[in-house]
Structures are given as C-alpha cells and as structure tokens.
Scaffold this active site. Structure first.
Site, PDB file in Angstrom:
ATOM      1  N   GLU A 307       0.845  -1.205   0.000  1.00 21.78           N
ATOM      2  CA  GLU A 307       0.000   0.000   0.000  1.00 21.78           C
ATOM      3  C   GLU A 307       0.880   1.255   0.000  1.00 21.78           C
ATOM      4  O   GLU A 307       0.638   2.211   0.731  1.00 21.78           O
ATOM      5  CB  GLU A 307      -0.925   0.005   1.219  1.00 21.78           C
ATOM      6  CG  GLU A 307      -1.816  -1.217   1.296  1.00 21.78           C
ATOM      7  CD  GLU A 307      -2.752  -1.216   2.497  1.00 21.78           C
ATOM      8  OE1 GLU A 307      -3.920  -1.595   2.345  1.00 21.78           O
ATOM      9  OE2 GLU A 307      -2.306  -0.825   3.601  1.00 21.78           O
ATOM     10  N   CYS A 401     -10.712   0.289   7.542  1.00 26.49           N
ATOM     11  CA  CYS A 401     -10.194   1.589   7.974  1.00 26.49           C
ATOM     12  C   CYS A 401     -10.829   2.746   7.223  1.00 26.49           C
ATOM     13  O   CYS A 401     -11.020   3.835   7.789  1.00 26.49           O
ATOM     14  CB  CYS A 401      -8.672   1.626   7.816  1.00 26.49           C
ATOM     15  SG  CYS A 401      -8.095   1.209   6.156  1.00 26.49           S
TER      16      CYS A 401
END
Length: 639
Positions: A307, A401
């Site tokens: 990421e 998230c």
C-alpha cells in the site's frame, strides 16, 4: 427538532494550534458552517452512513471485542489487530456530526459506546481489546497497532469534548496517555508503533489539556523513527516510515498512510514548538511528494504491494492504489502546513485531494466505499482481491479503515473552509456557508464547482479588516468585483481585500471553469503521451456507460484541444457537468494480435472518429462497473 446544545467558544476543530507559526486559527465548526450546495449534499449522504456504521461495527465484531475486554461477554476477539481504531474513528465522526447537525439518537449511541470503551480500560490506563489476546502488551509493536489505536481514541476524545462537552472519553484518553508517558521514552521502553498517528493525537491532547508530557512524548515518538527500531524486529523499515529520520528525509516513502500520518504529526510538533527548521524540511518533503509521487487526482500511493509510495513518477493508472485513507492523511498534512504557513499551495492541494482522491472513495448514496482508487479500470477486469475496484463499491471491508475515516472527514469538512488571523478572514475552500472571524462575518453563496461565481455578503463587521480569498492556481482569467468595480485576480495566491466593511457589502469572485487538457509528465512512463481533462477543481474520467454502443474505451485516443464546453445535467449522478471530446479508435494491426510481435513497426492504425463523454472522476462506479479511464492517449490533430 433536536434539543442538543453545542458548547460555545471551544474552537470546534480537529487541529487547534496554540502558537501557529503562520498565525492561522481554524474557525471551527461553531463558526464555519456549510449551508447548502455541493458539499452539503455530500455531507447529508454520508451522515446516513454514520448511523449505519454503528450497525457494521456491531456486525463485524468490533464492539463485541470491547465487551469481551470489559468482562461483559466471553469469547476471543475477531478481526484485524487494529479493530478498535474503527470504533474510535466512528466516535470521532459522531462528534463532528453533532457539531454539524445535533441529533439525540447519535448522542445516545456515542454515550453507549463511550461507556463500553471506558469499561474495557485497564486499571493502569492500558486499552486494547485485541493485542493482549494475541500476545503480551507491546511485544509486537511493528504490527500490533497499539499506539495507533490509542491515537485514534485520543483524537475521538478531543473531538467529543470539543463538540458535545462530554468528558467521558477524554478521561479515558488522559489515563491512556499517562500510561504511555509512564511506559515509553529513551530511559523507559525505547520503541515506536508500526503505524503512526499517535504523534498527531498527543499534540492535540496537549493543546486540549496543556499537559507538557504529551507534547514531549509526541516529540520522542517522532524523533525515534528512522533509527532501526523496526529492523530490530526483523521488519522492513521503509514500509513503517522507519528507514530515514524525519529530520533527514527528503521525500515520503513506504506505506502511504503511515508516511503522511507521520508527517502530519511532525508538522503539528513543529508548529507547537516553533521549530522552523523542521517545518521547512516538512515543506520540502511535501513538495517532493506533490511533484513526483502524487496522481492527478491527488491520490497517494502507487503500489498495491505494501500500500506504498513508489519511486518518483511511478504513477501507473490501472494499478494505482491511491487508498482513500491516504488521501485523507494527505489532506490532514496539507491542512497543518497551511495553518503554519498560510501558503495557497497547500489550499490548492487540499482542494484537489478533496474533490477527487477523497470524494471518489464514497458512493453518492454515502454508504458504499472504495478502498483503492485507480485512474483506470480495463473492460472485463477480474474482481479478485477484496479491495479491488472491479468488485464495485463495497458496504464494508475486512480491513475497514476507510469507511469510518470517510465519515469523520466528511462530518468535519467545514473546518477546512477558512481561518482567521490577527488582521482578518482567509477563505481557503469554496462552499455555500457562513463564516465568522473575530472582526468579520460573511455568508457565501455558490454553486461551485459547477458555476464560476462565488458570492460573499458581509453580515457583520467590527471595524476595518482584511478578507483574503484563495484564487486556485488553475483559475486563469479569474476576477473579483467589489462595490461594482471589477479587477483581475492572480491565480495561485490569495486575493487581499482590505477596507472598512459594512453589513450588506458584497464581493463576487469569478473562477473561469473552462475545460483544460492536461498533458502527462514525460517521466511518468505509464501515461507518457497521454492527456486528461479537468474543469475547475474536478478531474474528469471516461466511463463505459456514457459512450456510444460501438466505443471500445480501452482502444481510444483523444484529439487534444477538442474538448467541448461542459454541459450541466441536473438529473444525472445527482447533478454533474459533462464534458464531450473528440476521439478516434485505435485499431491494432493484425501482426500485433498474436505472439511474437514484430521487431519493428509503427503505431496502431487510426480508426473511425468517436465522441467521448467524460464525467467527474469522483462520480464513477455509481451506475455500473466496467471500463473507466482518466488518462487517454493523445493523437494530435489529424484529418
């Protein structure tokens, strides 16, 4: 009608500097209120998702984890190790929503969840419902997220006390912060969490309470990175923002969300301590990121692997990760730099990230999300990994998230509109709103970003003061009219209007919304020779369902300069301006249709002419999931 009363004079802001180097004070949600238009509609949509978010936290087991930790239920905790943080981000969203539009049902949910969190706290202040069940406290800090969860709890607690006056969560946060102070430091446990955010949170808790220990601990955590602590666990330090010390870094690297959360916290630290050297370093890091590691949409993070940020100009459109949380972290960093410097550059960056990289992460209905925000989806793409956009927008994720992060950002959006300084009011972002500084209050009425006019009417004036209006860097030909007199406005700066204002005075800022053709940077190999379309603050995308039946979106090229003037369609995608451009199909020669390809050859043959219709990038994937692209090869003028 709700009977909830807001606290007054508390400064309802997520970041409230006590000694900003630039002298900027956020107005806060008590003095900056979005009243209508584009952003009000988006806030209203996401507000419904906040209530639904509580159900998701119950269904996913996040709240049950806390009940187990509190001794109110039996079992083993479920979900990722950072599951508590989703609860805390949701609580923060509720707090900002209470400031925006108070509601008794949300206040009741807030108090119930706060009581559950308090019950789960240990006597010494430690609080985490998952990590202790999977090992001893702080035994796996690279991945346990114990400080990360603490940071989000502290941020929620500060928001809650500022917006509702309730101290329940703040008392929990103070006990937890005191525990961290007693546990970590050079002469105590010398270690840092694998995921920054506690740095921002501790600075804000210092601002709220005045407790110096919290600022000192934020400095310790910030300065302890980059010295091999992750490597001592056998981990790759770059991923955890631990390869280079913050004060020596020249750019951002590794996991994108971690990196920008850390730099945002370091900016808070520099602001509070008056550390101009650190602030200058962070400005250079932001500039390097913005110039070489940021997508046209303001998206951050080019690699699915980790990421992460890639190398400079590694900005492939179809494998762009551009996580929604990274855009949120980028906004938080840019906002803190804006508070410290007053530079229009950061307000421009916030606008790009808000309208594009962030807003694409939530559906028009406000209840479905993208984790990943690519700039291209190929026709017939396989929906494999849980977060892949080829699935379409999702109601929740195993790693959830992003949804509560969107909720808290959208609820607190008005905080980003304006600031006050000793001599007046600065307007950074444009929305229909009411804005009040110490000496000046204005009402803003606009249909931005669809229409070019932004009309500001003075509603209160206490003596002479300055009104400063951001003129975006893209707004060539902008103008301002005051008292019937019009003059040009310089793009990429703040227009300063100083006078003895009177109630009823009116200012009209006009930002031309011509369609712009943007050429890709020649070092960005994946899109070299491509162009994209922008109009105002919006990046545009071509989506399959808007094209003619015979248009193959994967095989088209654009004629530069052919973009037509935008046309507004109030019935489409809750009201959007479409842009039409001229293109042609690219027909792949027969010799390229099987392997081996020829060792030499010319470009694809140019096929028939087609009209290509573009929508704002944020609105894609609200009707179907099929081919989409922002960057399109440029043909050049051809007969």
């Amino acid at each position: 009608m709700s009977t909830v009363a807001l606290p007054t004079g508390r400064g309802l802001s997520a970041a409230r500097p006590t000694s900003a180097a630039g002298g900027h004070t956020p107005l806060g949600l008590d003095r900056a209120r979005i009243t209508g238009g584009f952003w009000a509609a988006r806030q209203d949509a996401v507000a419904g998702g906040i209530r639904w978010g509580h159900e998701q936290l119950e269904r996913a087991g996040n709240l049950q984890n806390l009940r187990i930790a509190a001794g109110q239920a039996e079992g083993e905790p479920v979900g990722p190790v950072f599951a508590d943080s989703d609860v805390y981000k949701w609580l923060e969203a509720v707090a900002w929503e209470q400031a925006r539009r108070p509601a008794e049902d949300l206040l009741t949910l807030q108090r119930e969840v706060t009581a559950l969190v308090a019950a789960a706290q240990h006597e010494d202040g430690y609080l985490n419902s998952v990590a202790p069940a999977r090992g001893e406290r702080y035994s796996n800090l690279p991945w346990s997220h114990e400080h990360y969860c603490a940071g989000h709890l502290i941020q929620a607690a500060v928001a809650q006390v500022r917006c509702t006056g309730d101290r329940g969560l703040l008392d929990v946060a103070v006990r937890l912060a005191d525990h961290l102070v007693a546990t970590f430091g050079r002469d105590l446990q010398h270690d840092v969490d694998g995921h920054p955010v506690v740095e921002m949170a501790l600075v804000e808790l210092y601002r709220e309470t005045g407790t110096q220990d919290y600022l000192d601990l934020a400095r310790y955590f910030t300065d302890s990175r980059g010295h091999g602590l992750m490597a001592s666990y056998g981990k790759e330090p770059a991923y955890f923002s631990d390869r280079v010390p913050v004060r020596e870094a020249t750019t951002v690297e590794g996991h994108a969300v971690r990196a920008v959360y850390l730099t945002a916290g370091a900016t808070d630290l520099a602001t509070e301590t008056g550390d101009r050297e650190l602030l200058a370093l962070l400005e250079r890091q932001f500039d390097a990121m913005w110039a070489t590691k940021t997508y046209l949409t303001g998206g951050l993070g080019s690699r699915w692997e980790g990421e992460a940020f890639g190398e400079p100009y590694e900005l492939g459109p179809d494998r762009a990760y551009a996580e929604t949380c990274a855009a949120i972290g980028g906004i938080q960093w840019a906002w803190r730099l804006l508070l410290a410097t007053g530079s229009a550059h950061y307000a421009d960056a916030i606008e790009r990230m808000l309208f594009n990289g962030f807003l694409a992460g939530v559906s028009l209905a406000g209840t479905e999300y993208f984790y990943v925000n690519p700039l291209q989806l190929r026709g017939g793409a396989t929906a494999d990994e849980n977060r892949s956009p080829a699935h379409g927008r999702r109601g929740w994720f195993d790693c959830a998230c992003c949804p509560p992060n969107v909720m808290r950002t959208m609820a607190g959006l008005a905080d980003l509109l304006a600031t006050s300084t000793s001599d007046g009011l600065w307007v950074h972002q444009y929305a229909s709103a009411t804005l009040e500084s110490g000496a000046l209050a204005v009402e803003v009425v606009t249909n931005y970003p669809w229409d070019p006019e932004i009309r500001l009417s003075v509603t209160r004036a206490d003596g002479p003061s300055a009104l400063r209006l951001r003129v975006p860097a893209w707004a060539s030909g902008a103008s301002v009219t005051v008292a019937g007199e019009s003059r040009p406005a310089e793009p990429g700066s703040y227009l300063t209007l100083e006078r003895a204002w009177q109630p009823g005075d009116e200012v009209v800022l006009t930002l031309p919304l011509d369609v712009r053709t943007v050429t890709a940077h020649p070092r960005a190999d994946a899109v070299r020779g491509c162009v994209a379309l922008e109009r105002g603050p919006l990046v545009y995308a071509f989506e399959h369902c808007d094209q003619g039946a015979d248009v193959r979106l994967d095989d088209v090229a654009l004629v530069p300069g052919s973009a037509a003037r935008g046309e507004h369609h109030p019935e489409l995608l809750e009201g959007v301006t479409l842009v039409t451009a001229r293109g042609r199909h690219l027909d792949v020669p027969e010799e390229y249709r099987s392997w081996p390809w020829p060792t030499a050859g010319g470009p694809p043959e140019v096929g028939e002419e087609v009209d290509l219709v573009a929508i704002p990038y944020y609105a894609w994937a609200n009707r179907e999931i099929d081919a989409m692209r922002v960057w399109v090869p440029a043909l050049g003028d051809r007969p």
